[in-house]
Structures are given as structure tokens and as C-alpha cells.
Motif scaffolding. Structure first.
Motif, PDB file in Angstrom:
ATOM      1  N   LYS A  12      14.329 -29.160   6.208  1.00  0.00           N
ATOM      2  CA  LYS A  12      13.754 -30.502   6.075  1.00  0.00           C
ATOM      3  C   LYS A  12      13.248 -30.738   4.654  1.00  0.00           C
ATOM      4  O   LYS A  12      13.442 -31.811   4.091  1.00  0.00           O
ATOM      5  CB  LYS A  12      12.611 -30.700   7.068  1.00  0.00           C
ATOM      6  CG  LYS A  12      13.072 -30.885   8.483  1.00  0.00           C
ATOM      7  CD  LYS A  12      11.889 -31.024   9.401  1.00  0.00           C
ATOM      8  CE  LYS A  12      12.324 -30.981  10.842  1.00  0.00           C
ATOM      9  NZ  LYS A  12      11.205 -30.990  11.766  1.00  0.00           N
ATOM     10  N   LEU A  13      12.593 -29.751   4.088  1.00  0.00           N
ATOM     11  CA  LEU A  13      12.079 -29.874   2.721  1.00  0.00           C
ATOM     12  C   LEU A  13      13.219 -30.087   1.735  1.00  0.00           C
ATOM     13  O   LEU A  13      13.167 -30.985   0.894  1.00  0.00           O
ATOM     14  CB  LEU A  13      11.273 -28.632   2.338  1.00  0.00           C
ATOM     15  CG  LEU A  13      10.743 -28.584   0.905  1.00  0.00           C
ATOM     16  CD1 LEU A  13       9.788 -29.734   0.639  1.00  0.00           C
ATOM     17  CD2 LEU A  13      10.069 -27.248   0.655  1.00  0.00           C
ATOM     18  N   LEU A  14      14.264 -29.297   1.841  1.00  0.00           N
ATOM     19  CA  LEU A  14      15.392 -29.432   0.925  1.00  0.00           C
ATOM     20  C   LEU A  14      16.112 -30.754   1.128  1.00  0.00           C
ATOM     21  O   LEU A  14      16.520 -31.402   0.156  1.00  0.00           O
ATOM     22  CB  LEU A  14      16.348 -28.249   1.088  1.00  0.00           C
ATOM     23  CG  LEU A  14      15.769 -26.895   0.661  1.00  0.00           C
ATOM     24  CD1 LEU A  14      16.739 -25.772   0.975  1.00  0.00           C
ATOM     25  CD2 LEU A  14      15.404 -26.897  -0.811  1.00  0.00           C
ATOM     26  N   LYS A  15      16.247 -31.204   2.374  1.00  0.00           N
ATOM     27  CA  LYS A  15      16.889 -32.493   2.650  1.00  0.00           C
ATOM     28  C   LYS A  15      16.053 -33.626   2.060  1.00  0.00           C
ATOM     29  O   LYS A  15      16.590 -34.560   1.457  1.00  0.00           O
ATOM     30  CB  LYS A  15      17.057 -32.676   4.156  1.00  0.00           C
ATOM     31  CG  LYS A  15      17.853 -33.888   4.541  1.00  0.00           C
ATOM     32  CD  LYS A  15      18.082 -33.937   6.040  1.00  0.00           C
ATOM     33  CE  LYS A  15      18.938 -35.118   6.427  1.00  0.00           C
ATOM     34  NZ  LYS A  15      19.186 -35.170   7.863  1.00  0.00           N
ATOM     35  N   SER A  19      17.133 -36.295  -0.836  1.00  0.00           N
ATOM     36  CA  SER A  19      17.102 -37.742  -0.595  1.00  0.00           C
ATOM     37  C   SER A  19      16.306 -38.475  -1.666  1.00  0.00           C
ATOM     38  O   SER A  19      16.540 -39.647  -1.927  1.00  0.00           O
ATOM     39  CB  SER A  19      16.533 -38.055   0.785  1.00  0.00           C
ATOM     40  OG  SER A  19      15.131 -37.841   0.812  1.00  0.00           O
ATOM     41  N   LYS A  20      15.355 -37.800  -2.295  1.00  0.00           N
ATOM     42  CA  LYS A  20      14.527 -38.415  -3.335  1.00  0.00           C
ATOM     43  C   LYS A  20      15.073 -38.157  -4.736  1.00  0.00           C
ATOM     44  O   LYS A  20      14.498 -38.588  -5.718  1.00  0.00           O
ATOM     45  CB  LYS A  20      13.088 -37.899  -3.254  1.00  0.00           C
ATOM     46  CG  LYS A  20      12.390 -38.220  -1.957  1.00  0.00           C
ATOM     47  CD  LYS A  20      12.203 -39.715  -1.790  1.00  0.00           C
ATOM     48  CE  LYS A  20      11.467 -40.022  -0.511  1.00  0.00           C
ATOM     49  NZ  LYS A  20      11.349 -41.444  -0.266  1.00  0.00           N
TER      50      LYS A  20
END
Length: 99
Positions: A12-15, A19-20
Motif C-alpha cells: 500500500k505504501l509503495l502504491k 500514485s503521488k
């Protein structure tokens, strides 16, 4: 062996970073370190378990900032004016402007 808990949060952190537009090439965090961070942030009152209702098949853990965590985030992420900008404004000069 990596735990499902750690894998989910790392993914989730890497995704989120992707995305940012954040580039964390080669970024990794061990499951133990991630769990320590979560425990510490919870103990400090910065995060809490998410309360949003999700589908029954969703077994992931979700975290959200507390009001204190949100306030702290803004304090540490706010851009600070340099001493020069503050002094220039005090003298009536435009910061970054020419004569």
C-alpha cells in the motif's frame, strides 16, 4: 518469511508513493520495523485503526491519522519561510521580487 500484515502495508505504501509521483527506488522496510512504527505511532496517539466499513472479504488492516496526528503532520510538512524572506518582508521589500 514475510508476514501478510507487513506485505499488505508495504504494498500500500509503495502504491501510494507511485500514485503521488514519489520515487522510492529500492525502498524496503522489514515487517518488524513496520510493526514497530505502527505501534509507536499508535502509542503516541498519531494513528488509530480505521473505522470505515469494508467488504467482509477484505481482511486488510487500515490506519488513519488521529486529530493529533493530522496536526503534527501539518506542523512537520509545512514549508517554512527563510529568515531572509521574513527580514525582507519586515523591511517592506517583496520576497523574490526585483527592484
Amino acid at each position: 518469511m514475510a508476514s501478510r500484515f507487513g506485505d499488505q502495508h508495504r504494498d500500500k505504501l509503495l502504491k501510494f508513493c507511485d500514485s503521488k509521483g514519489y520515487a522510492y527506488k529500492g525502498f524496503s522496510i522489514s515487517d518488524e520495523s513496520l510493526n514497530i512504527v505502527i505501534v509507536q505511532f499508535t502509542a503516541l496517539g498519531l494513528i488509530q485503526k480505521g473505522q470505515k466499513r469494508r467488504p467482509i472479504q477484505d481482511k486488510s488492516s487500515y490506519w488513519t491519522l488521529t486529530p493529533a496526528g493530522e496536526k503534527y503532520m501539518y506542523e512537520v510538512r509545512a514549508l517554512r519561510r527563510s529568515a531572509f524572506d521574513i527580514a525582507g518582508r519586515a523591511e517592506g521589500k517583496e520576497a523574490g521580487g526585483g527592484d
